[in-house]
Enzyme design. Sequence first.
Site, mmCIF file in Angstrom:
data_model
loop_
_atom_site.group_PDB
_atom_site.id
_atom_site.type_symbol
_atom_site.label_atom_id
_atom_site.label_comp_id
_atom_site.label_asym_id
_atom_site.label_seq_id
_atom_site.Cartn_x
_atom_site.Cartn_y
_atom_site.Cartn_z
ATOM 1 N N ILE A 15 0.836 -1.202 0.000
ATOM 2 C CA ILE A 15 0.000 0.000 0.000
ATOM 3 C C ILE A 15 0.871 1.253 0.000
ATOM 4 O O ILE A 15 0.642 2.193 -0.776
ATOM 5 C CB ILE A 15 -0.966 0.004 1.196
ATOM 6 C CG1 ILE A 15 -1.801 -1.282 1.231
ATOM 7 C CG2 ILE A 15 -1.892 1.225 1.119
ATOM 8 C CD1 ILE A 15 -2.707 -1.405 2.444
ATOM 9 N N THR A 39 12.388 -5.085 4.366
ATOM 10 C CA THR A 39 12.231 -6.432 4.898
ATOM 11 C C THR A 39 11.716 -7.346 3.784
ATOM 12 O O THR A 39 11.641 -6.941 2.621
ATOM 13 C CB THR A 39 11.236 -6.444 6.078
ATOM 14 O OG1 THR A 39 9.951 -5.981 5.607
ATOM 15 C CG2 THR A 39 11.727 -5.548 7.200
ATOM 16 N N PHE A 84 2.674 4.134 6.874
ATOM 17 C CA PHE A 84 2.182 2.836 6.436
ATOM 18 C C PHE A 84 2.988 1.684 7.013
ATOM 19 O O PHE A 84 2.502 0.559 7.074
ATOM 20 C CB PHE A 84 2.267 2.715 4.904
ATOM 21 C CG PHE A 84 1.369 3.636 4.132
ATOM 22 C CD1 PHE A 84 0.152 3.199 3.636
ATOM 23 C CD2 PHE A 84 1.752 4.946 3.877
ATOM 24 C CE1 PHE A 84 -0.669 4.038 2.896
ATOM 25 C CE2 PHE A 84 0.947 5.795 3.143
ATOM 26 C CZ PHE A 84 -0.267 5.345 2.658
ATOM 27 N N ALA A 85 4.246 1.926 7.376
ATOM 28 C CA ALA A 85 5.170 0.843 7.727
ATOM 29 C C ALA A 85 4.610 -0.026 8.843
ATOM 30 O O ALA A 85 4.271 0.469 9.916
ATOM 31 C CB ALA A 85 6.518 1.426 8.148
ATOM 32 N N THR A 128 -6.089 -0.377 10.220
ATOM 33 C CA THR A 128 -6.859 -1.456 9.602
ATOM 34 C C THR A 128 -8.190 -1.661 10.305
ATOM 35 O O THR A 128 -8.312 -1.392 11.505
ATOM 36 C CB THR A 128 -6.052 -2.781 9.667
ATOM 37 O OG1 THR A 128 -6.890 -3.874 9.274
ATOM 38 C CG2 THR A 128 -5.547 -3.053 11.081
ATOM 39 N N ASP A 129 -9.165 -2.172 9.566
ATOM 40 C CA ASP A 129 -10.455 -2.489 10.179
ATOM 41 C C ASP A 129 -10.349 -3.657 11.155
ATOM 42 O O ASP A 129 -11.238 -3.863 11.989
ATOM 43 C CB ASP A 129 -11.519 -2.792 9.115
ATOM 44 C CG ASP A 129 -11.178 -3.947 8.188
ATOM 45 O OD1 ASP A 129 -10.077 -4.537 8.332
ATOM 46 O OD2 ASP A 129 -11.989 -4.248 7.302
ATOM 47 N N GLU A 130 -9.251 -4.394 11.112
ATOM 48 C CA GLU A 130 -9.102 -5.548 12.002
ATOM 49 C C GLU A 130 -9.001 -5.149 13.472
ATOM 50 O O GLU A 130 -9.209 -5.987 14.354
ATOM 51 C CB GLU A 130 -7.886 -6.381 11.590
ATOM 52 C CG GLU A 130 -8.061 -7.034 10.233
ATOM 53 C CD GLU A 130 -6.944 -7.998 9.889
ATOM 54 O OE1 GLU A 130 -6.567 -8.803 10.749
ATOM 55 O OE2 GLU A 130 -6.450 -7.945 8.752
ATOM 56 N N TYR A 155 -1.414 -9.399 15.349
ATOM 57 C CA TYR A 155 -1.284 -8.313 14.372
ATOM 58 C C TYR A 155 -2.247 -7.176 14.681
ATOM 59 O O TYR A 155 -1.851 -6.016 14.827
ATOM 60 C CB TYR A 155 -1.519 -8.826 12.947
ATOM 61 C CG TYR A 155 -1.864 -7.715 11.980
ATOM 62 C CD1 TYR A 155 -0.949 -6.680 11.729
ATOM 63 C CD2 TYR A 155 -3.104 -7.677 11.327
ATOM 64 C CE1 TYR A 155 -1.270 -5.651 10.859
ATOM 65 C CE2 TYR A 155 -3.419 -6.650 10.455
ATOM 66 C CZ TYR A 155 -2.504 -5.635 10.223
ATOM 67 O OH TYR A 155 -2.821 -4.608 9.363
ATOM 68 N N ALA A 157 -3.904 -6.558 17.346
ATOM 69 C CA ALA A 157 -3.652 -5.967 18.661
ATOM 70 C C ALA A 157 -2.513 -4.953 18.596
ATOM 71 O O ALA A 157 -2.555 -3.899 19.239
ATOM 72 C CB ALA A 157 -3.325 -7.058 19.678
ATOM 73 N N LYS A 159 -1.698 -3.208 15.958
ATOM 74 C CA LYS A 159 -2.202 -2.028 15.243
ATOM 75 C C LYS A 159 -3.120 -1.202 16.140
ATOM 76 O O LYS A 159 -3.063 0.037 16.124
ATOM 77 C CB LYS A 159 -2.931 -2.450 13.965
ATOM 78 C CG LYS A 159 -2.034 -3.001 12.886
ATOM 79 C CD LYS A 159 -1.028 -1.975 12.376
ATOM 80 C CE LYS A 159 -1.676 -0.865 11.572
ATOM 81 N NZ LYS A 159 -0.654 0.036 10.968
ATOM 82 N N ARG A 219 -14.822 -10.638 3.704
ATOM 83 C CA ARG A 219 -14.011 -9.438 3.758
ATOM 84 C C ARG A 219 -14.576 -8.391 2.795
ATOM 85 O O ARG A 219 -15.174 -8.727 1.772
ATOM 86 C CB ARG A 219 -12.549 -9.737 3.371
ATOM 87 C CG ARG A 219 -11.870 -10.755 4.291
ATOM 88 C CD ARG A 219 -11.698 -10.216 5.696
ATOM 89 N NE ARG A 219 -11.015 -11.144 6.598
ATOM 90 C CZ ARG A 219 -11.646 -11.922 7.480
ATOM 91 N NH1 ARG A 219 -12.969 -11.921 7.550
ATOM 92 N NH2 ARG A 219 -10.959 -12.714 8.293
ATOM 93 N N HIS A 281 -9.640 -16.861 13.603
ATOM 94 C CA HIS A 281 -10.012 -16.315 12.299
ATOM 95 C C HIS A 281 -11.324 -15.526 12.389
ATOM 96 O O HIS A 281 -12.388 -16.096 12.644
ATOM 97 C CB HIS A 281 -10.151 -17.471 11.295
ATOM 98 C CG HIS A 281 -10.096 -17.039 9.870
ATOM 99 N ND1 HIS A 281 -10.166 -17.925 8.816
ATOM 100 C CD2 HIS A 281 -9.981 -15.812 9.297
ATOM 101 C CE1 HIS A 281 -10.083 -17.280 7.679
ATOM 102 N NE2 HIS A 281 -9.987 -15.989 7.949
#
Length: 341
Positions: A15, A39, A84-85, A128-130, A155, A157, A159, A219, A281
Site C-alpha cells: 500500500i 524487509t 504505512f510501515a 486497519t479495520d481488524e 497483528y 492488537a 495495530k 471481507r 479467524h
Amino acid sequence: MAKKKIVVTGGAGFIGGNFVQYMVNKYPEYDIYNLDLLTYAGDLAKHKDIENKENYHFVKADIADREAIMALFKKEKFDYVAHFAAESHVDRSITDPGIFVQTNVLGTQVLLDAAKQIGVTKFVHVSTDEVYGELDFDPTTFFTEETPLQPNSPYSASKASSDLLVRAYHETFHLPINITRCSNNYGPFHFPEKLIPLTISRVLNDEKVPVYGDGKNIRDWLHVIDHCAAIDLVLHEGVNGEVYNVGGHNERTNLEVVKTIINTLGKSEDLIEFVADRLGHDKRYAIDPTKLEQLGWKPTYNFESGIAQTIDWYLENKCWWEQVISGEYKKYFDQQYSLNK
C-alpha cells in the site's frame, strides 16, 4: 518557495509503495521521501519508473531505530508523515508476535516522538479495520469510527495499540493527526502471501490454492488506488484528530474471491484445497465509509472492475511476482500451509 516534504514510511511495501507512486506523479511540487527497511515484503523494483524523478527520495532505515529516525526528521524537517510501515500478515503474527510489537507499536512511538520534535503539519496513521474485531454475518451491521476496538490477533492488537498511541499524542501533546482504518486492499504489487495475489500466482502455475476452513469468512475489498486517493484526501483535508474508515462496499467470502479468480483465468475449481482454519479467524469485516465520503471521497473501482484490472496486472508482470515467490518466501509458504509434505 521551499517544496513541502512528505515522508512515507513503508514506501517499498504494497500500500505504501502504491501511495509513493501516486504522490510522486500527482504532486511534482512535493518532495516525497520513501522510508523503508526493505524487509521480506519490501522491494524497490516497483519504483523503477519514478526512481530518477527529482521529487522522489529513498531512505533505508528502521522506524524503531530511534537515533536514526530522530536524526532524519531533524535534518529533513518533514511537513507531513504518512505512516504505512508495519508488519501486516496475520499468520506471521501468530508465529512470531514479538516483531509485530517491535515494529508496529515501538516503531510508531519513535515516529510520533520525531514528528513531535519537529512540529509536523500532519501525521496520518494508516491502520486497519481488524482493530475492531469481527462482525457476525448480518449484512446490515458495519464497523463505524465509533466501534470499540476489540482486536483478535497479535497483528490487529499491535495495530490497535499503535492507534491508541497516535490518539494519545494528539490529546497529550496536541500533535496534528488523523487515523485511517481500511478494509482489505488488493491491486498491483501485492505481496503474494495474501489471498488475492496468492491465488492468482498459484492458479497461473496450476498449483493448489489453500482456503482456510470452509472459505465462508467475509471481507470487504478495497482497490489500493482508491485507498491512496483516500489517504491523499485525509492528509490535506482531514479534520485534525479525527478517525476515518476507508471501505470499498465490496463484501465477498474468501471462497467467492478464489472462485472468481479461477474462473476468470479459465482454470478448474479442483485447484481449491481446504486447509485447517487459521487460529482466531475473524468471521467478517465490513466498513461504513460515510464519514470519509462526506469529506469528498468515493471509490472508483467496484470488485468486478478492480479484480479484472488486478488479474491483468499480474499477467503482465509475471517477472515481478515470480521473483518474489522464489527462495525464502517459498520455504515460508510450504511451512505455513504444509501443502508439499
